[in-house]
Design a protein around this motif. Structure first.
Motif, mmCIF file in Angstrom:
data_model
loop_
_atom_site.group_PDB
_atom_site.id
_atom_site.type_symbol
_atom_site.label_atom_id
_atom_site.label_comp_id
_atom_site.label_asym_id
_atom_site.label_seq_id
_atom_site.Cartn_x
_atom_site.Cartn_y
_atom_site.Cartn_z
ATOM 1 N N ALA A 1 -37.267 -8.117 -13.966
ATOM 2 C CA ALA A 1 -36.995 -6.955 -12.860
ATOM 3 C C ALA A 1 -35.914 -7.545 -12.184
ATOM 4 C CB ALA A 1 -38.406 -6.669 -12.223
ATOM 5 N N GLN A 2 -35.951 -8.878 -11.552
ATOM 6 C CA GLN A 2 -35.040 -9.352 -10.645
ATOM 7 C C GLN A 2 -33.463 -9.403 -11.475
ATOM 8 O OE1 GLN A 2 -34.991 -13.503 -9.002
ATOM 9 N NE2 GLN A 2 -35.449 -12.183 -7.185
ATOM 10 N N ILE A 3 -33.479 -9.724 -12.657
ATOM 11 C CA ILE A 3 -32.396 -9.692 -13.434
ATOM 12 C C ILE A 3 -31.741 -8.479 -13.377
ATOM 13 C CG2 ILE A 3 -31.507 -10.224 -15.626
ATOM 14 C CD1 ILE A 3 -33.446 -12.576 -16.062
ATOM 15 N N CYS A 4 -32.442 -7.515 -13.854
ATOM 16 C CA CYS A 4 -32.098 -5.970 -14.065
ATOM 17 C C CYS A 4 -31.709 -5.501 -12.778
ATOM 18 C CB CYS A 4 -33.341 -5.160 -14.463
ATOM 19 S SG CYS A 4 -32.859 -3.385 -15.053
ATOM 20 N N LEU A 5 -32.230 -5.555 -11.935
ATOM 21 C CA LEU A 5 -32.076 -5.203 -10.385
ATOM 22 C C LEU A 5 -30.381 -5.501 -9.946
ATOM 23 C CD1 LEU A 5 -35.097 -4.754 -8.466
ATOM 24 C CD2 LEU A 5 -33.840 -2.933 -9.407
ATOM 25 N N VAL A 6 -30.458 -7.073 -9.953
ATOM 26 C CA VAL A 6 -29.252 -7.575 -9.617
ATOM 27 C C VAL A 6 -28.166 -7.185 -10.357
ATOM 28 C CG1 VAL A 6 -27.979 -9.964 -9.506
ATOM 29 C CG2 VAL A 6 -30.213 -9.534 -8.553
ATOM 30 N N LEU A 7 -28.087 -6.948 -11.764
ATOM 31 C CA LEU A 7 -27.190 -6.646 -12.492
ATOM 32 C C LEU A 7 -26.795 -5.218 -12.195
ATOM 33 C CD1 LEU A 7 -28.158 -8.030 -16.150
ATOM 34 C CD2 LEU A 7 -26.236 -8.838 -14.453
ATOM 35 N N VAL A 8 -27.801 -4.243 -11.964
ATOM 36 C CA VAL A 8 -27.264 -2.901 -11.750
ATOM 37 C C VAL A 8 -26.415 -2.662 -10.456
ATOM 38 C CG1 VAL A 8 -28.248 -0.691 -10.941
ATOM 39 C CG2 VAL A 8 -29.603 -2.018 -12.989
ATOM 40 N N PHE A 9 -26.970 -3.554 -9.206
ATOM 41 C CA PHE A 9 -26.327 -3.263 -7.902
ATOM 42 C C PHE A 9 -24.970 -4.211 -7.989
ATOM 43 C CE2 PHE A 9 -30.829 -2.550 -6.896
ATOM 44 C CZ PHE A 9 -30.778 -1.198 -6.619
ATOM 45 N N SER A 10 -24.935 -5.272 -8.633
ATOM 46 C CA SER A 10 -23.639 -5.912 -8.758
ATOM 47 C C SER A 10 -22.590 -5.052 -9.373
ATOM 48 C CB SER A 10 -23.700 -7.227 -9.652
ATOM 49 O OG SER A 10 -24.693 -7.941 -8.911
ATOM 50 N N GLY A 11 -23.083 -4.631 -10.522
ATOM 51 C CA GLY A 11 -22.151 -3.668 -11.328
ATOM 52 C C GLY A 11 -21.616 -2.688 -10.530
ATOM 53 N N LEU A 12 -22.572 -1.909 -9.782
ATOM 54 C CA LEU A 12 -22.340 -0.950 -8.942
ATOM 55 C C LEU A 12 -21.327 -0.764 -7.847
ATOM 56 C CD1 LEU A 12 -22.873 2.364 -8.398
ATOM 57 C CD2 LEU A 12 -24.690 1.784 -7.011
ATOM 58 N N GLU A 13 -21.284 -2.365 -7.551
ATOM 59 C CA GLU A 13 -20.519 -2.601 -6.347
ATOM 60 C C GLU A 13 -19.245 -2.689 -6.714
ATOM 61 O OE1 GLU A 13 -20.266 -5.522 -2.627
ATOM 62 O OE2 GLU A 13 -22.068 -4.971 -3.572
ATOM 63 N N THR A 14 -18.797 -3.241 -7.813
ATOM 64 C CA THR A 14 -17.311 -3.233 -8.455
ATOM 65 C C THR A 14 -16.867 -2.021 -8.669
ATOM 66 O OG1 THR A 14 -18.208 -3.593 -10.642
ATOM 67 C CG2 THR A 14 -17.693 -5.492 -9.189
#
Length: 272
Positions: free
Chosen positions: A66-79
């Protein structure tokens, strides 16, 4: 740092929400970026602080995924949001008379939702890829949180396909936004150089200076992580560099926007 991150970004969210003068495309993206920064910090820092406080550094497989998924989602959204903000500044400076037509509320919401959609798809794809990999019974991740690149190195399965997908995702969420931002700023700078009035140049620069600072901070810390990963074998140094990438920009962003943006400072002063 976590408290400053939450409070700083929350101030921007409240200021944009309560002041009708800030209901413009530029501040809509400010709002979205601040909300994303809160979510990105909340996806890893509370668990990190709990581990430090309790000295229990364990995490379940479900929690790690879950942590991997959330970090990837919000990191991608930031860029993606940073690229959308660069497009907003490009339209405002290069096509000022068509600004309200090109960047209406539907366009802003569509850009944000599309960015969120592809970020969620990326996070879910990597999570599904993790489920097909085999790991040993107990793993020791050399990091403060479950970072995808560190976890995948500990698998005993073949990771060729996973590494290919990782490189494609990095190009999509790192390379494409960076290239788009550079291209947009080339057009912005060329438009500024054609302005006859020095006062107009200064005013235009002030409108995108904060965004350029945030982009430089984000990609600068990202470059630091890459250099640390390339030149050192110490996983502790790589982990520290990664924490700087995931914590420092989210904490500093509100100060950049508040200190460099006159309207934001006036709104915060009025309501505080």
């Amino acid at each position: 740092m976590y408290l400053v991150t939450i409070l700083g970004n929350l101030l921007i969210i409240l200021a944009v929400n309560f002041d009708s003068h800030l209901h413009t495309p530029m501040y809509f993206f400010f709002y979205s970026l601040s909300l994303n920064d809160i979510c990105l910090s909340a996806s890893m820092v509370p668990k990190m602080m709990m581990s430090i406080q309790t000295q229990d550094h364990s995490i379940t497989q479900t929690g790690c995924l879950a942590q991997i998924c959330l970090v990837l989602v919000f990191s991608g959204l930031e860029t993606c949001l940073l690229e959308a903000m660069a497009y907003d500044r490009y339209v405002a400076i290069c096509h000022p008379f068509r600004y309200a037509v090109i960047l209406n509320i539907c366009m802003c919401v569509s850009l944000t939702l599309f960015s969120l959609f592809i970020s969620i798809m990326d996070g879910l794809l990597h999570r599904l890829m993790m489920l097909r990999l085999s790991f040993f019974t107990e793993l020791r991740i050399p990091h403060f949180f479950c970072e995808f690149a560190q976890v995948i190195r500990l698998t005993c399965s073949d990771t060729l396909v996973d590494n290919i997908v990782i490189y494609i995702a990095v190009c999509i969420f790192g390379g494409v936004p960076a290239f788009g931002i550079i291209l947009l700023y080339v057009h912005i700078v060329s438009s500024l150089l054609r302005m006859p009035s020095p006062k107009g140049k200064y005013k235009a620069f002030s409108t995108y200076g904060s965004h350029l600072s945030v982009v430089t901070l984000l990609y600068g810390t990202d470059f630091e992580v890459y250099i640390s990963f390339s030149v050192t074998d110490s996983m502790q140094k790589v982990a520290m560099a990664s924490v700087m990438y995931y914590v420092v920009p989210q904490m500093v962003n509100p100060f950049i926007y508040c200190l460099r943006n006159k309207d934001m400072k006036v709104t915060l002063w009025k309501h505080c």
